[in-house]
Design an enzyme around this catalytic site. Structure first.
Site, short mmCIF file in Angstrom:
data_model
loop_
_atom_site.label_atom_id
_atom_site.label_comp_id
_atom_site.label_asym_id
_atom_site.label_seq_id
_atom_site.Cartn_x
_atom_site.Cartn_y
_atom_site.Cartn_z
CD GLU A 41 -2.84 -1.02 2.34
OE1 GLU A 41 -2.76 -0.26 3.33
OE2 GLU A 41 -3.83 -1.70 2.45
CG ASP A 52 -3.17 8.00 8.16
OD1 ASP A 52 -3.03 6.91 8.33
OD2 ASP A 52 -3.17 8.84 6.94
CE1 TYR A 164 -6.72 -1.68 7.33
CE2 TYR A 164 -5.54 -1.26 5.53
CZ TYR A 164 -5.67 -1.02 6.69
OH TYR A 164 -4.58 -0.59 7.55
#
Length: 250
Positions: A41, A52, A164
């Protein structure tokens, strides 16, 4: 059987790398592949990466300070040959700024095989979904512990490449153990999908990778990889860490 980007004969290891993090950042791609990554990725640095944690935010800031852009990262990718699928992970702002059709076409031209738009909910997916399909990109979707069964069914219907699974609610980051929510989440997804299910968010070392592999089809490792690069690890040094993760999954 649903099309996957990943081989099905072993547990998948998918490390994450922030594009443009160093002048020689594509050398890390080759190191990751050689050490046993099944796909990689590539994060496009973004000024407001809401999912994040501190490590990947720091990596994005460093890449942006170096002058990295979507165009420069894709130009770098177009100049290298990597033998495993490359998946771009980004935010909707960057996709819609260029326009989904143009954005996806540029990814495909650079040799990218898949796309993750981490902040785009499934009910707002249609335009990006069409653009990804037209460009031949797998569209990897995220599933969280709080995802309802109804929403999970919709995600499974529309995803490709792999799924995911966000192992814990919160941002990306390094953690000491695999979250308690990881195993039940992986089981829920695997019960309704034949795509590989990869666990991410907080998988930092071999023990967590092995635990992820025991309940899912593999692991995504991001913050731990980027911490090593931020601390100055060379591609060869990082490859040693990735090989340990590979061994833990095998």
């Amino acid at each position: 059987m649903t099309t996957t980007l990943l081989r099905r004969d072993r547990k998948a290891l998918v490390p994450y790398l922030t594009g443009g993090i160093t002048a020689d950042w594509t050398d890390y791609l080759h190191a990751l592949e050689a050490a046993g990554a099944d796909a990689i990725e590539i994060g496009l640095p973004f000024s407001d990466p809401m999912l994040d944690g501190a490590t990947i935010q720091q990596a994005s800031d460093r890449a942006l300070a170096r002058g990295a852009t979507v165009a420069s990262i894709l130009a770098d990718l177009a100049r290298v040959t990597v033998g495993v699928p490359l998946v771009v992970m980004t935010y909707a702002n960057l996709v819609f700024r260029a326009g989904p059709a143009a954005f996806c076409a540029r990814l495909a031209e650079a040799g990218v095989s898949g796309l993750i738009v981490s902040d785009l909910p499934v009910d707002e997916l249609a335009e990006v979904e069409r653009a990804a399909a037209d460009a031949g990109l797998a569209l990897i979707l995220l599933v969280a512990p709080v995802t309802s069964d109804e929403r999970l069914a919709e995600i499974v219907r529309r995803a490709s490449g792999y799924l995911y699974a966000i192992s814990v609610m919160g941002t990306t980051g390094e953690r000491d153990t695999l979250a308690d929510s990881a195993a039940p989440l992986a089981a829920r997804i695997k019960a309704v999908s034949d795509l590989p299910v990869l666990l991410g968010f907080g998988i930092s070392g071999p023990a967590q990778a092995a635990a992820a592999g025991a309940v899912a089809d593999g692991a995504v490792v991001g913050a731990a990889v980027m911490r090593r690069i931020l601390d100055g690890a060379t591609p060869d040094e990082l490859a040693v860490d990735i090989a340990r993760l590979r061994a833990a999954l095998d």
